[in-house]
Design a protein around this motif. Structure first.
Motif, short mmCIF file in Angstrom:
data_model
loop_
_atom_site.label_atom_id
_atom_site.label_comp_id
_atom_site.label_asym_id
_atom_site.label_seq_id
_atom_site.Cartn_x
_atom_site.Cartn_y
_atom_site.Cartn_z
N HIS A 125 0.84 -1.20 0.00
CA HIS A 125 0.00 0.00 0.00
C HIS A 125 0.88 1.25 0.00
O HIS A 125 0.62 2.23 -0.73
N GLY A 126 1.94 1.23 0.80
CA GLY A 126 2.84 2.37 0.88
C GLY A 126 3.64 2.60 -0.39
O GLY A 126 3.87 3.74 -0.79
N VAL A 127 4.08 1.52 -1.03
CA VAL A 127 4.79 1.65 -2.31
C VAL A 127 3.87 2.30 -3.34
O VAL A 127 4.27 3.20 -4.08
N ALA A 128 2.62 1.85 -3.38
CA ALA A 128 1.66 2.43 -4.33
C ALA A 128 1.40 3.90 -4.01
O ALA A 128 1.38 4.76 -4.91
N ALA A 129 1.20 4.21 -2.72
CA ALA A 129 0.90 5.58 -2.32
C ALA A 129 2.05 6.52 -2.67
O ALA A 129 1.83 7.62 -3.21
N MET A 130 3.29 6.10 -2.39
CA MET A 130 4.42 6.98 -2.68
C MET A 130 4.69 7.07 -4.18
O MET A 130 5.02 8.15 -4.70
N THR A 131 4.54 5.97 -4.90
CA THR A 131 4.72 6.02 -6.35
C THR A 131 3.73 6.99 -6.98
O THR A 131 4.10 7.81 -7.84
N GLY A 132 2.48 6.94 -6.56
CA GLY A 132 1.48 7.87 -7.07
C GLY A 132 1.81 9.31 -6.74
O GLY A 132 1.67 10.21 -7.57
N ALA A 133 2.26 9.55 -5.50
CA ALA A 133 2.60 10.91 -5.09
C ALA A 133 3.76 11.47 -5.91
O ALA A 133 3.74 12.63 -6.32
N VAL A 134 4.77 10.63 -6.16
CA VAL A 134 5.92 11.09 -6.95
C VAL A 134 5.49 11.43 -8.37
O VAL A 134 5.84 12.48 -8.91
N LEU A 135 4.71 10.54 -9.00
CA LEU A 135 4.25 10.81 -10.36
C LEU A 135 3.41 12.09 -10.42
O LEU A 135 3.55 12.89 -11.35
N ALA A 136 2.56 12.28 -9.43
CA ALA A 136 1.72 13.48 -9.41
C ALA A 136 2.55 14.74 -9.28
O ALA A 136 2.27 15.77 -9.91
N GLU A 137 3.61 14.69 -8.45
CA GLU A 137 4.44 15.87 -8.26
C GLU A 137 5.42 16.09 -9.41
O GLU A 137 5.78 17.22 -9.72
N LEU A 138 5.88 15.04 -10.04
CA LEU A 138 6.71 15.21 -11.23
C LEU A 138 5.93 15.93 -12.32
O LEU A 138 6.48 16.70 -13.12
N ALA A 139 4.63 15.69 -12.35
CA ALA A 139 3.76 16.33 -13.34
C ALA A 139 3.08 17.57 -12.79
O ALA A 139 2.26 18.19 -13.49
N GLY A 140 3.45 17.98 -11.58
CA GLY A 140 2.64 18.96 -10.87
C GLY A 140 3.00 20.41 -11.00
O GLY A 140 2.38 21.25 -10.35
N GLY A 141 4.00 20.79 -11.80
CA GLY A 141 4.31 22.20 -11.90
C GLY A 141 5.64 22.45 -12.56
O GLY A 141 6.26 21.55 -13.12
N VAL A 142 6.11 23.69 -12.47
CA VAL A 142 7.36 24.09 -13.10
C VAL A 142 8.51 23.76 -12.16
O VAL A 142 8.45 24.00 -10.95
N SER A 143 9.59 23.22 -12.69
CA SER A 143 10.74 22.88 -11.87
C SER A 143 11.53 24.13 -11.51
O SER A 143 11.43 25.17 -12.17
N ARG A 144 12.33 24.05 -10.45
CA ARG A 144 13.20 25.17 -10.06
C ARG A 144 14.19 25.47 -11.18
O ARG A 144 14.47 26.64 -11.47
N ALA A 145 14.71 24.42 -11.80
CA ALA A 145 15.68 24.63 -12.87
C ALA A 145 15.07 25.38 -14.03
O ALA A 145 15.67 26.31 -14.60
N ALA A 146 13.83 25.03 -14.39
CA ALA A 146 13.19 25.68 -15.53
C ALA A 146 12.79 27.10 -15.21
O ALA A 146 12.78 27.97 -16.09
N SER A 147 12.45 27.37 -13.95
CA SER A 147 11.99 28.70 -13.57
C SER A 147 13.12 29.63 -13.18
O SER A 147 12.93 30.83 -12.99
N GLY A 148 14.33 29.05 -13.04
CA GLY A 148 15.48 29.85 -12.69
C GLY A 148 15.58 30.19 -11.23
O GLY A 148 16.35 31.06 -10.84
N THR A 149 14.79 29.51 -10.34
CA THR A 149 14.85 29.79 -8.90
C THR A 149 15.74 28.79 -8.21
O THR A 149 16.09 27.77 -8.76
#
Length: 423
Positions: A399-423
């Protein structure tokens, strides 16, 4: 891409048997804070087997694994490794083989889930882009490990994360995921106090300054802080857990020692309470005519854990799609403490957003047999973390592997990276 379905498929394809084996091995061989050498070696070996670039010895025994997979955001996943000085009484076939040491807080499960998540993401690289850091942290129980890793260059030597994620098993019905926006864990401080009096014969109290009487007055007065100085809408705890004085019935001792824990859900409230503790201790000593001391020392402190609202909503949303809305609960903040948020602090004073959630893990038979009509009544009647009979259901690992895998995928797709934004 359907992130929820992808997360479930990646998690289901990971080597569940290996994750369970690692968990049992870690549980049987617990290591105390700062001495997680065997555990760290097992994590390093398991991560490298999946092609994760590992650095050991970060902040002591800490491990940092970097899984780089093209452009995109950087997500840090953290698990704690240390055990507790508790004698196990769980009856598990893989119970601790180390006298007086036990994984009574689930850190063995967290570590096994970290490795399982790394395996799921490494084997499913074609489904995502970005970088994932896998951090196996030492010394969470003493509140030293996160700051040690940060001060050892975690954010300078490795890719700077856009977000931090962590999960913790707990008591409660297996299969749920507990998400809280904002404050989720309390700030805490452990305070040692020494009251200096003047000792003498028990038959001549008039020739002494009795530190036991002063200490008793301090204990009583401290209870007024939460009751009379903290607004009812706030949550705070002041507990005296230790009071030692004297060694003979007919001798008034020269000193008394008190040990306190202070907890609240914000830096501001914690500062207020600590100031009140100092004021009360000094005032009671002065009222008794004490001319030396008292001595007050904060021996351990942890900051509050305050989840970022956007990240909390994003992770809860994918977990809702993965597990169903009836599996997502909001229990509100707890008064336990963590050092996870120390990983979020940057040298310039800024903070990296993070989210920390709970995975209830009580075996169904234990939960169903617990006295009580409501979940809260049952919650108080099942083994909890730091208990010698704490024995989570092993199904929480998958259950925990699934929960964390989902969270990582959601956050990888969740916004602009620091590198891309220059921050």
């Amino acid at each position: 891409m359907d992130l929820a379905r992808t997360a479930l498929e990646l998690a289901a394809a990971h080597d569940s048997a290996a994750t369970h084996h690692l968990y049992r091995e870690l549980h049987a061989h617990p290591e105390l804070s700062g001495a997680e050498h065997r555990t760290a070696a097992r994590v390093r070996t398991a991560l490298r087997a999946e092609g994760v670039d590992c650095t050991e010895g970060v902040g002591g025994t800490g491990i940092v694994g970097v899984l780089a997979n093209g452009p995109g955001r950087t997500v840090l996943v953290r698990a704690d490794m240390d055990a507790l000085p508790v004698t196990e009484d769980s009856g598990l076939p893989y119970a601790s083989t180390v006298d007086g040491v036990m994984h009574a807080c689930g850190h063995d499960a967290h570590t096994a889930m970290l490795v399982g998540t790394a395996q799921a993401l490494a084997r499913g690289r074609r489904h995502w882009s970005g970088t994932v850091l896998f951090v196996a942290q030492p010394a969470e129980e003493t509140g030293e490990g996160a700051s040690a890793m940060r001060d050892d260059g975690l954010h300078r030597r490795f890719p700077l994360p856009d977000v931090l994620l962590a999960q913790h098993i707990s008591a409660g019905p297996i299969g749920l995921v507990a998400h809280v926006e904002g404050p989720v864990l309390a700030a805490s401080a452990s305070i040692d106090i020494v009251v200096h009096g003047r000792g003498g014969h028990g038959s001549r109290p008039d020739t002494t300054t009795d530190p036991i009487v002063i200490g008793a007055a301090i204990v009583g007065r401290l209870q007024s802080i939460v009751a009379r100085e903290i607004a009812p809408r706030e949550t705070a705890v002041v507990t005296v857990g230790r009071f030692h004085a004297g060694s003979a019935n007919n001798v008034i001792p020269a000193t008394a020692e008190l040990g306190l824990t202070v907890r609240s859900t914000s830096h501001e409230r914690q500062t207020q309470i600590l100031a009140a503790v100092q004021r009360i201790v000094r005032a009671e000593c002065e009222a008794a005519g004490v001319t030396t001391g008292p001595d007050l020392r904060i021996v351990k402190s942890m900051p509050p854990t305050v989840n970022d609202a956007r990240v909390a909503r994003n992770v809860a949303a994918i977990h809702t799609r993965m597990f169903g809305g009836n599996r997502i609960v909001d229990p509100g903040p707890a008064m336990g403490s963590e050092d996870f948020s120390e990983l979020a602090r940057l040298p310039d004073g800024q903070a990296i957003p993070y989210h920390y959630w709970f995975l209830p893990s009580t075996p169904p038979a234990v939960w169903n047999a617990a006295p009580g009509q409501s979940p809260m009544e049952r919650f108080g009647n099942v083994p909890s973390a730091h208990s010698p009979d704490f024995a989570p259901d092993p199904s929480v690992l998958d259950h925990g592997v699934a929960a964390m895998t989902g969270a990582v995928l959601a956050e990888l797709a969740g916004g602009v990276s620091r590198a891309a934004s220059g921050t």
